[in-house]
Scaffold this motif. Structure first.
Motif, short mmCIF file in Angstrom:
data_model
loop_
_atom_site.label_atom_id
_atom_site.label_comp_id
_atom_site.label_asym_id
_atom_site.label_seq_id
_atom_site.Cartn_x
_atom_site.Cartn_y
_atom_site.Cartn_z
N GLY A 79 9.18 7.71 -4.23
CA GLY A 79 9.09 8.87 -4.45
C GLY A 79 9.41 9.65 -5.93
N ASP A 80 10.45 8.89 -6.54
CA ASP A 80 10.54 9.36 -7.70
C ASP A 80 9.73 8.91 -8.91
OD1 ASP A 80 13.27 10.44 -6.96
OD2 ASP A 80 14.55 8.70 -7.46
N ASN A 81 9.23 7.81 -8.45
CA ASN A 81 8.20 7.00 -9.50
C ASN A 81 6.86 7.95 -9.26
OD1 ASN A 81 9.80 5.20 -11.15
ND2 ASN A 81 9.64 3.84 -9.27
N VAL A 82 6.28 8.32 -8.20
CA VAL A 82 5.32 9.12 -8.07
C VAL A 82 5.38 10.24 -8.72
CG1 VAL A 82 3.85 10.19 -6.36
CG2 VAL A 82 4.61 8.00 -5.81
N LYS A 83 6.53 11.07 -8.50
CA LYS A 83 6.62 12.28 -9.16
C LYS A 83 6.69 12.14 -10.90
CE LYS A 83 10.09 16.10 -9.36
NZ LYS A 83 11.34 16.55 -8.72
N TYR A 84 7.62 11.15 -11.20
CA TYR A 84 7.29 10.69 -12.65
C TYR A 84 5.95 10.71 -13.30
CZ TYR A 84 7.77 7.85 -16.93
OH TYR A 84 7.41 7.48 -18.37
N LEU A 129 -5.52 12.76 -4.33
CA LEU A 129 -5.26 11.46 -3.27
C LEU A 129 -5.65 11.80 -1.65
CD1 LEU A 129 -1.59 10.89 -4.23
CD2 LEU A 129 -3.72 9.48 -4.82
N GLU A 130 -6.28 12.95 -1.45
CA GLU A 130 -6.82 13.37 -0.07
C GLU A 130 -5.58 13.41 0.76
OE1 GLU A 130 -9.99 10.48 0.20
OE2 GLU A 130 -11.54 11.72 -0.73
N ILE A 131 -4.68 13.97 0.25
CA ILE A 131 -3.56 14.31 1.21
C ILE A 131 -3.12 15.64 0.98
CG2 ILE A 131 -2.71 11.76 1.57
CD1 ILE A 131 -0.32 12.85 -0.65
N PHE A 178 7.21 7.34 3.54
CA PHE A 178 6.49 5.93 2.66
C PHE A 178 5.09 6.14 2.88
CE2 PHE A 178 5.90 1.72 1.90
CZ PHE A 178 6.75 1.43 0.63
N VAL A 179 4.30 5.31 2.08
CA VAL A 179 2.82 5.54 2.04
C VAL A 179 2.21 4.32 2.85
CG1 VAL A 179 2.91 6.84 -0.14
CG2 VAL A 179 2.91 4.40 -0.02
N THR A 180 1.21 4.66 3.21
CA THR A 180 0.26 3.54 3.73
C THR A 180 -0.42 2.74 2.46
OG1 THR A 180 -1.87 4.74 3.59
CG2 THR A 180 -0.77 5.27 5.54
N SER A 181 -0.73 1.58 3.01
CA SER A 181 -1.43 0.63 1.85
C SER A 181 -2.55 1.26 1.21
CB SER A 181 -1.48 -0.63 2.41
OG SER A 181 -2.67 -0.63 3.27
N ARG A 182 -3.24 2.06 2.01
CA ARG A 182 -4.39 2.79 1.50
C ARG A 182 -3.92 3.75 0.38
NH1 ARG A 182 -8.23 6.87 2.75
NH2 ARG A 182 -10.38 6.22 1.97
N LEU A 183 -3.10 4.41 0.62
CA LEU A 183 -2.61 5.51 -0.31
C LEU A 183 -1.88 4.89 -1.43
CD1 LEU A 183 -2.16 8.49 -0.73
CD2 LEU A 183 -0.25 8.66 0.67
N LEU A 184 -1.40 3.85 -1.11
CA LEU A 184 -0.67 3.17 -2.38
C LEU A 184 -1.79 2.60 -3.18
CD1 LEU A 184 1.98 1.92 -3.75
CD2 LEU A 184 1.49 -0.05 -2.32
N GLU A 185 -2.77 2.08 -2.88
CA GLU A 185 -3.90 1.83 -3.71
C GLU A 185 -4.27 2.85 -4.36
OE1 GLU A 185 -6.57 -0.19 -0.89
OE2 GLU A 185 -5.31 -1.96 -0.87
N MET A 217 -2.85 5.59 -5.36
CA MET A 217 -2.01 6.08 -6.47
C MET A 217 -2.01 5.07 -7.40
SD MET A 217 1.37 7.21 -4.11
CE MET A 217 1.47 8.48 -3.14
N VAL A 218 -2.00 3.71 -7.59
CA VAL A 218 -2.10 3.08 -8.44
C VAL A 218 -3.46 3.06 -9.38
CG1 VAL A 218 -0.47 1.22 -7.64
CG2 VAL A 218 -2.80 0.78 -7.32
N PHE A 219 -4.49 3.43 -8.75
CA PHE A 219 -5.85 3.74 -9.32
C PHE A 219 -5.75 4.88 -10.08
CE2 PHE A 219 -10.00 5.58 -9.25
CZ PHE A 219 -10.72 4.37 -9.95
N VAL A 220 -5.10 5.83 -9.52
CA VAL A 220 -4.93 7.16 -10.39
C VAL A 220 -4.12 7.19 -11.34
CG1 VAL A 220 -4.14 9.49 -9.98
CG2 VAL A 220 -5.65 8.69 -8.44
N PHE A 221 -2.75 6.44 -11.13
CA PHE A 221 -1.95 6.27 -12.04
C PHE A 221 -2.43 5.38 -13.36
CE2 PHE A 221 1.25 7.87 -8.93
CZ PHE A 221 1.05 9.22 -9.32
#
Length: 132
Positions: free
Chosen positions: A34-39, A55-57, A71-78, A80-84
């Motif tokens: 969460g801290d890293n997503v916010k960062y 992210l469609e959430i 926590f996030v699903t694997s799909r949401l994690l994917e 996030m890393v694509f967007v970031f």
């Protein structure tokens, strides 16, 4: 690193994985994520509303993730890393994980000792200059 230290570090890692509450000061992977997503969201100059739309959430869902509540699903994690545009491992990075046995107090002590040693060395060199 001595064998005893290696064994102790391995035990700490095993305790962390198995969920021992005393290991790694109650390491909370959701909070780290969460801290890293916010960062990274702030680094990109995005609001929670903007990132949640990408992210469609819902903004509330993102808020709960950023505070470590979910926590996030694997799909949401994917997503996030694509967007970031970062490797997934960076979302789980924490300076505390680099060496859980190192504390800021220890680091401060090393800095203090090195500064004292440097001062002694500099004083000695200056005294030599005046002695000729």
């Amino acid at each position: 690193m001595e064998d005893n230290e290696k064994i102790e570090n391995n035990v700490q890692i095993e305790n962390c994985i198995s969920g021992d509450e005393n290991s790694f000061s109650n390491l909370n992977v959701r909070k780290i994520l969460g801290d890293n997503v916010k960062y990274y969201r702030k680094k990109m100059g995005l609001s929670q509303e903007q990132l949640s739309e990408i992210l469609e959430i819902s903004p509330n869902h993102l808020s709960v993730i950023e505070t470590g509540g979910k926590f996030v699903t694997s799909r949401l994690l994917e997503k996030m890393v694509f967007v970031f545009k970062i490797p997934p491992s960076l979302l789980f990075y924490s300076p505390l994980l680099q060496n859980p046995n190192v504390t800021s107090k220890q680091i401060s002590q090393i800095i203090k000792e090195e500064l004292e040693n440097a001062q002694i060395c500099i004083t000695s060199k200056i005294e030599k200059l005046f002695r000729g």
